[in-house]
Structures are given as structure tokens and as C-alpha cells.
Design an enzyme around this catalytic site. Structure first.
Site, mmCIF file in Angstrom:
data_model
loop_
_atom_site.group_PDB
_atom_site.id
_atom_site.type_symbol
_atom_site.label_atom_id
_atom_site.label_comp_id
_atom_site.label_asym_id
_atom_site.label_seq_id
_atom_site.Cartn_x
_atom_site.Cartn_y
_atom_site.Cartn_z
ATOM 1 N N GLU A 50 8.480 46.644 -12.421
ATOM 2 C CA GLU A 50 7.468 47.072 -13.653
ATOM 3 C C GLU A 50 7.729 46.358 -14.927
ATOM 4 O O GLU A 50 6.774 46.116 -15.691
ATOM 5 C CB GLU A 50 7.112 48.684 -13.527
ATOM 6 C CG GLU A 50 6.489 49.121 -12.351
ATOM 7 C CD GLU A 50 7.423 49.505 -11.355
ATOM 8 O OE1 GLU A 50 8.924 49.412 -11.619
ATOM 9 O OE2 GLU A 50 7.182 50.442 -10.165
ATOM 10 N N PHE A 112 6.109 65.406 -7.534
ATOM 11 C CA PHE A 112 6.759 64.085 -7.121
ATOM 12 C C PHE A 112 6.398 62.791 -7.972
ATOM 13 O O PHE A 112 5.074 62.751 -7.888
ATOM 14 C CB PHE A 112 6.608 63.792 -5.623
ATOM 15 C CG PHE A 112 7.276 62.365 -5.433
ATOM 16 C CD1 PHE A 112 8.545 62.279 -5.349
ATOM 17 C CD2 PHE A 112 6.644 61.533 -4.762
ATOM 18 C CE1 PHE A 112 9.283 61.180 -4.912
ATOM 19 C CE2 PHE A 112 7.120 60.292 -4.462
ATOM 20 C CZ PHE A 112 8.448 60.117 -4.465
ATOM 21 N N GLN A 113 7.080 62.077 -8.582
ATOM 22 C CA GLN A 113 6.958 60.953 -9.421
ATOM 23 C C GLN A 113 5.862 61.494 -10.664
ATOM 24 O O GLN A 113 5.070 60.691 -11.152
ATOM 25 C CB GLN A 113 6.127 59.828 -8.827
ATOM 26 C CG GLN A 113 7.299 59.188 -7.884
ATOM 27 C CD GLN A 113 7.100 57.767 -7.178
ATOM 28 O OE1 GLN A 113 5.857 57.618 -6.922
ATOM 29 N NE2 GLN A 113 7.965 57.035 -6.670
ATOM 30 N N LYS A 162 -4.639 60.251 -9.830
ATOM 31 C CA LYS A 162 -4.859 59.780 -8.388
ATOM 32 C C LYS A 162 -6.133 60.562 -8.082
ATOM 33 O O LYS A 162 -6.981 59.698 -7.569
ATOM 34 C CB LYS A 162 -3.765 60.172 -7.385
ATOM 35 C CG LYS A 162 -4.065 59.299 -6.188
ATOM 36 C CD LYS A 162 -2.864 59.675 -4.927
ATOM 37 C CE LYS A 162 -3.246 58.681 -4.026
ATOM 38 N NZ LYS A 162 -2.007 58.846 -2.968
ATOM 39 N N MET A 474 25.558 36.838 -29.037
ATOM 40 C CA MET A 474 25.407 37.047 -30.481
ATOM 41 C C MET A 474 26.153 38.440 -30.863
ATOM 42 O O MET A 474 26.890 38.625 -32.023
ATOM 43 C CB MET A 474 23.901 37.477 -30.740
ATOM 44 C CG MET A 474 23.602 38.061 -32.143
ATOM 45 S SD MET A 474 23.723 36.700 -33.078
ATOM 46 C CE MET A 474 22.196 35.713 -33.162
#
Lengths: 563, 157
Positions: A50, A112-113, A162, A474
Site C-alpha cells: 500500500e 478485525f483490521q 464497509k 548519507m
């Protein structure tokens, strides 16, 4: 017309003219993905992480000027997207990120999630929404695109539960948005502009300080005209690279920590700073109390909170840079005498003769700067350049011959390693007729290496050029300079075989140890139009110079490093 | 730069998590909130927040600009010429002198709000500085609980 929340999302993309969505499906956003399956209006590009989806949307937005769009699911899908949001927020990139959320009935139950996504994104977005019902969705989506692209641009996050994506409601997409609480000032104060114009004409040692606002407001043409008409020299920030052509004699180069000597001396000795859309970042100013301390300051910015935040401003002008310049330029033309600044230009020219931006080339080993210069010679403005973060990023900013705005796509504010490759995919999707080059390091490239699969599958030929010094370069440089060479966790000698790694994903890999090999590899990669990984073994110990140590002053640069 | 106290009123769209936007802005940028009061504005879809804060001139200027930058913010009022009041409730044991407590409260624009078998509850609404004096003066009656309401302010004109 009645439709589900998920259908509304698709419909809104169509009405906003979105041609590409980068994303990754999951449980909470499945209803939306089901509608993606059924449509042909935009292309969905499946990244393999993602974070990469959001960076790709970001790269697309930076290269095209359009709003970038990414879809992710709830919970980990969203948290993976956060670095992408923060990157875009710091660099004011217009973007809409839509995330799934658990159903409204389950919010707050540690489902969940489930994660408080708007709570997390609040501090790294321009605005965000948790959608409560399908009926408010059309308005929210319209607002999201409007807010992302207007005023000081930035990412907007829309979190959709949802059950809202399944809910039916009437779809009426607003034709325009009028928010009484959000009305960015675009027209500058005319009296203030007039005073600023007079200050320019009366100055002896003026300098333009060009920032990212020049690019995002589409003002580069006007700025070029301004510089030409006044013959006032200009410095660019990292985000402003490409505002002026690299070969413009009035361009002094990049300013700041790794800026050119003449640019930093110009800032230090100027009596008037004409700041057009910069934000006085610490990587530009160095020690604030010593920054441009002889200069009166004109600051034009769309964001009032940028003005006077760090430096006192004598002529503050809030407005869209383009609109302000359209008023200011004729007023300056009336009074300006370009010859007036001749002595000043001569001084700066002298500074550049004493300490030009340079590097020591070698016949034994490839210098990283040589690679960048060489790509510039071969591809020039046929390429759009993305970078990751680190030494290679600074060398790119110093040595690539940029000739137009939106030619450099780089994470300036947040400094996100792993940004370059996915962003370069977005660039390729947005501007397909240019070569999309990603200059990266052997550290950065591994932070989104999974995107090799995306790029090959989605036919987004990105030419990755790894300036491989087997170091986290760096940080290693800072350890050399400031930590007595205690190289804590920066030796990356153990690394994958990048050639075989590229091949394993369906791309083409090249290992390069000589200049000739590099030319051949680049030519081959560009001609074949493949997803390429050119692993260039460069001088391990090369440092980015000149340098203003953190918190140091611009007029006191470290010009060379002696062991 | 000198640190000064300021009272700022913010008129915001009355919507989901707007208070969180304001408080997390203060937290994220390291600004102080001394007191904060919020309530909806009658017959509108707006709410009014009154924030008492401290900072030097540059910080205060940034606070105001940053508040304004939030999308749901309609107006930010930086009070100059204001009338400001703060309410405080105090609870005293019943064996303290009711008459003396009442006299003190009246001197500070308040009075007795409730008396139960155990406690006396008083209520005072006055300027923040005077509320502070009141709380000091009331110590001799051995208060068991103090609840301050935060500052509310209105421009004089």
C-alpha cells in the site's frame, strides 16, 4: 439515481476525470473493488504494497499536476499508506486516498483490521473524512478533490466503512463546491505588491529564492520572464528544481545544505530576498539567526501560516503565486533597471569562479556524479527524474540538467526512502512519452523493491539506476564527518544480486563497473523499454559537497573534506 | 521573546471530530492550552471554542494562522478588547461558616448553589484573575473540591 456507496466511488472517479487508481484490495474495501471489476473508465494498477500505491499516486500527481488517487483497505492497509500520505503532505502534493473501514456498527469494538484511521491521518493530511452514510458520500468525494487541489495543495483521506459502501442512496454529484469555512486567498494585496515592486527596483543586491510553490502553482513561465526582465539572479530549493533552465546564466543553483557556493553566498549577502513559494526549511536556511540577515524579505505564499513562521517578513503577500506575479511583473517592469544589479551579478560570478559546483572525476572508478551528468547528457529533457533519499538525491539535484518544471520528483520534506521507484511508476503512467528514470541508492531501493513485480506486470518501464556504494551513504557521510568514522549499521556490503533480483521479477538487470558499460546499459534499457535495474558500482567514499553542517551558516560551507 | 497570555475564540463547523482537530493541532505543534471551553452556537451549525493559551508573539501568530488553516474553521477571533469570565464551583464541609462563605462568594459575583447534609457548594463567575483571588481567599474554609470552568470571552464592541 440510487446506487450503492461503492458505485458512488466509481462514479465520482469518472466525473473527476481520474484515469488511474493505484491500490491494493482487502476485506473492508471489497465492495469498491467489486465495482472496479465491472467498469472500464479508469485503470487500476495493483501495487504490491500500500505504501507504494500512495507513492505511485504521488509521483503521478507531481509529474502531471493532476490529483493522484489511491485505494487501500482498513487496518494494516491504511497504516501502510500513512508514510505515503505524510510524504505528500510535507511536499504539498494533491492526492485523494480512499481507505476501507470496518462497518459503522463495529467501529470502536477493536474489530478485525480496525484502526482509527482518521485519527492517525489527521496530522499528515490536509483534511480527512470518516463517512457516516452513503447519502453524504457524493458531497464528501467532491469536496475531497476540491480541497486536495485548491489553495496549498495536499493529500485528503476519505475513510469509508464497509456498510456505507453497500448502502443505497441517491447519487447527486455537486457541480461546484462552496465552503464558507474554506476560502483560500488567491489574489494578493495590491498595495503590498506595489510596495514589493518598489523594493525590487530600489534594491542593490536582490536575489530570487524560488520554492516548490513555483512548480505547484504553474508559475515557472512567469518566473522565467520575471528573471529575464530584471536580470536578478535566482536560487532554487530542491522542490523548485526545473523552475529555471539549468543553463540560465542567472540561475545560481540550488540553495541550502548541499547548495552551490554562489547560491548560498547570494542569500547571505543579498539586501533583498524575493521569496516565491518556499517555506524556509531548515535544510535551506541553516542557522536561522544568520540566514540572509542583511536582506529585507518579500514572501509570496498561498499559505498564510508559511509567512513569518521562521523568518520575519517585510513584504508579506498571501496569494496564488501566478496571480500575484501577473500583477507584480508589470509593476516591476515599469521601474526596473537591470544594469543596476550588474555589480552584484559580477560578485556572484566571481564566487562561482572561486568555488564552482564540481566533482573530481576518475578513470579507475565510477563517480556517482558522473553517472547523473551522463544521464543528463544522453537523455536530458527526454527524461523525468525521480529519486529516493540520500546522497544520490543530492547529487541528482546538484548535477542533473533540469530544463522544465515537474521534471524532478523527489521526497523533499519528509525524506522518504523507498519513494523513488513507486513514484517513478506513477510518473511513467502519467507522462508515458518520457523516459522515467529513478536515481536510487543501494539502501533506498530495497525499501520498495517488491514494486519490480508491479512495474513489470503493469508495463511501466522505469529505469532504476542504483548508485551502489555499499553504504547507507548519507548517514555514512555524517559518521565520517561528525562521528569519527564509527560506521554504526551503515555498511551495506551484504546485498542481493540486483541483476538476478530484477530478472526474477521479469525485469532486466545490468551490472556496471565502467563508463562504457554504463552507456551500453542505459541505451539498452531505454531502447528496449523494459523495467530496468542498472546496478552501478560507484566510488564508496564519495561525499556530497559542498555542505553546510546541520545548524551551520550558509556563508560558512564545508567545501572539501580532507581525511 | 516575551511569553504572553492570550484568549482566542474559534468558530468552527459543528462536525465529527472537529474538537480533536483543534486539540491535536496544539499537541502536534507544541502549543499550550491553559483552558478550553466548547459549546454549540444557538440556531446555527457552528460551535464556539474559547482557548486560553500562552506563547510569544510568533507562536501566538502561528496558532492563529494554523487554527485558521483547518478546513472546518470559520473564524478565529484574537481577543484584544474583551469581557472575559470564568466560572468556578467549590465544595466546602458543612461545618464551615455558611454566612462567611456566602459573603465571600457575593464579593466575587456568586453565591451558594447547593447545601446538602454533608457539603456546601458555591458558584462564582468572574474575571479569571479575580477567580484566582477567590480561590485563594476561600482556602480558609477548607474546600474539598474545586471545579474550574475555563474562560469564555466576548469582544466589548
Amino acid at each position: 439515481m440510487e446506487m450503492t456507496g461503492a458505485q458512488m466511488v466509481i462514479e465520482a472517479m469518472k466525473l473527476e476525470g481520474v484515469d488511474t487508481v493505484f491500490g491494493y484490495p482487502g476485506g473492508a474495501i471489497m465492495n469498491v473493488y467489486d465495482e472496479i471489476y465491472k467498469q472500464n473508465d479508469f485503470r487500476h494498477i495493483l501495487t504490491r504494497h500500500e505504501q507504494a500505491a500512495v507513492h505511485a499516486a504521488d509521483g503521478y500527481a507531481r509529474a502531471t499536476g493532476k490529483v493522484g488517487v489511491a485505494f487501500v483497505t482498513s487496518g494494516p492497509g491504511f497504516t501502510n499508506a500513512v508514510t505515503g500520505l505524510a510524504t505528500a503532505y510535507m511536499d504539498s502534493v494533491p492526492m485523494v486516498v480512499i481507505s476501507g473501514q470496518v462497518p459503522i456498527t463495529m467501529i470502536g469494538t477493536d474489530a478485525f483490521q480496525e484502526i482509527d484511521a482518521t485519527g492517525i491521518s489527521r496530522s499528515c493530511t490536509k483534511h480527512n473524512y470518516l463517512v457516516r452514510s452513503a447519502k453524504e458520500l457524493p458531497h464528501i468525494l467532491k469536496e475531497a478533490f476540491y480541497i486536495a487541489a485548491s489553495g496549498r495543495p495536499g493529500p485528503v483521506h476519505v475513510d469509508i466503512p464497509k456498510d456505507v459502501t453497500a448502502e443505497l442512496a441517491k447519487f447527486e454529484y455537486p457541480t461546484h463546491i462552496d465552503l464558507p469555512t474554506y476560502r483560500p486567498t488567491t489574489k494578493g494585496n495590491v498595495r503590498q505588491i506595489k510596495k514589493a515592486a518598489e523594493a525590487i527596483c530600489n534594491a542593490k543586491r536582490p536575489v530570487f529564492y524560488l520554492g516548490g510553490g513555483v512548480i505547484s502553482s504553474g508559475s515557472a513561465d512567469l518566473v522565467r520572464e520575471f528573471v529575464q526582465a530584471t536580470q536578478i539572479p535566482a536560487v532554487e530549493t530542491l522542490m523548485a528544481r526545473g523552475s529555471l533552465r539549468h543553463d540560465d546564466p542567472l540561475l545560481l543553483g540550488m540553495v541550502g545544505m548541499h547548495g552551490s557556493y554562489q547560491a548560498n553566498m547570494a542569500m547571505s549577502e543579498a539586501d533583498l530576498m524575493i521569496a516565491l513559494g518556499p517555506r524556509f526549511d531548515d535544510r535551506v536556511t541553516g542557522k536561522l539567526s544568520e540566514f540572509a540577515k542583511h536582506a529585507k524579505v518579500i514572501h509570496v505564499d498561498i499559505d498564510p501560516s508559511s509567512i513569518g513562521k521562521l523568518v520575519d517578513v517585510d513584504y508579506p503577500i498571501v496569494g496564488d503565486l501566478k496571480e500575484v506575479l501577473e500583477v507584480m511583473l508589470p509593476k516591476v517592469k515599469e521601474c526596473v533597471d537591470p544594469d543596476r544589479y550588474q555589480a552584484w551579478r559580477n560578485i556572484l560570478k566571481r564566487y562561482n569562479e572561486i568555488h564552482p559546483m564540481r566533482f573530481e572525476d576518475s578513470d579507475e572508478v565510477i563517480k556517482p556524479q558522473w553517472v547523473i551528468k551522463r544521464v543528463g547528457e544522453i537523455l536530458g529533457d527526454k527524461a523525468i527524474i525521480s529519486t529516493d533519499v540520500g546522497q544520490h538525491q543530492m547529487w541528482t539535484a546538484q548535477f542533473y540538467p533540469f530544463s522544465h518544471p515537474r521534471q524532478l520528483v523527489t521526497s523533499g520534506g519528509l525524506g522518504t526512502m523507498g519513494f523513488g521507484f513507486p513514484a517513478a511508476m506513477g510518473v511513467k503512467r502519467g507522462v508515458p512519452d518520457k523516459v522515467s528514470v529513478n536515481f536510487t541508492g543501494d539502501g533506498s531501493i530495497l525499501m520498495n523493491i517488491q514494486e519490480l513485480v508491479t512495474a513489470v506486470e503493469a508495463r511501466l518501464p522505469v529505469v532504476n539506476i542504483i548508485l551502489n556504494n555499499h553504504y547507507l551513504g548519507m548517514v555514512r557521510q555524517w559518521q565520517t564527518f561528525f562521528y569519527d568514522k564509527r560506521y554504526a549499521e551503515t555498511d551495506l556490503s551484504f546485498q542481493p544480486d540486483f541483476v538476478r533480483l530484477a530478472e526474477a521479477c521479469g525485469g532486466v538487470g545490468y551490472r556496471v563497473e565502467t563508463k562504457e558499460e554504463f552507456d551500453e546499459a542505459l541505451e539498452d534499457a531505454v531502447n528496449k523499454g523494459v523495467v530496468a535495474m542498472i546496478d552501478v558500482i560507484v566510488d564508496r567514499e564519495e561525499n556530497v559537497l559542498p555542505m553546510v553542517p546541520s545548524g551551520g551558516t550558509l556563508y560558512n560551507m564545508m567545501l572539501e573534506y580532507k581525511d | 521573546m516575551k511569553v504572553e497570555r492570550r484568549v482566542i475564540s474559534v468558530i468552527v463547523q459543528n462536525e465529527h471530530s472537529v474538537l480533536a482537530r483543534i486539540t491535536s493541532l496544539f499537541a502536534a505543534r507544541g502549543y499550550n492550552i491553559e483552558t478550553l471551553t466548547v459549546a454549540p452556537i444557538p440556531e446555527s451549525d457552528m460551535s464556539r471554542l474559547t482557548i486560553e493559551t500562552k506563547g510569544n508573539v510568533r507562536v501566538i501568530e502561528q496558532i492563529i494562522k494554523q487554527l485558521h488553516k483547518l478546513i472546518p474553521t470559520y473564524k478565529v477571533i484574537e481577543h484584544e478588547e474583551m469581557v472575559e469570565k470564568e466560572m468556578v464551583m467549590m465544595k466546602f464541609p458543612i461545618n464551615e461558616s455558611l454566612a462567611n462563605i456566602q459573603a465571600l462568594c457575593e464579593a466575587y459575583n456568586g453565591g451558594i448553589a447547593n447545601v446538602s447534609s454533608q457539603h456546601i457548594i458555591t458558584m462564582v463567575a468572574d474575571e479569571p484573575k479575580r477567580v484566582k483571588h477567590f480561590i485563594e481567599a476561600a482556602q480558609r474554609f477548607h474546600p474539598v473540591e474545586i471545579v474550574r470552568g475555563g474562560v469564555v470571552a466576548m469582544e466589548r464592541e
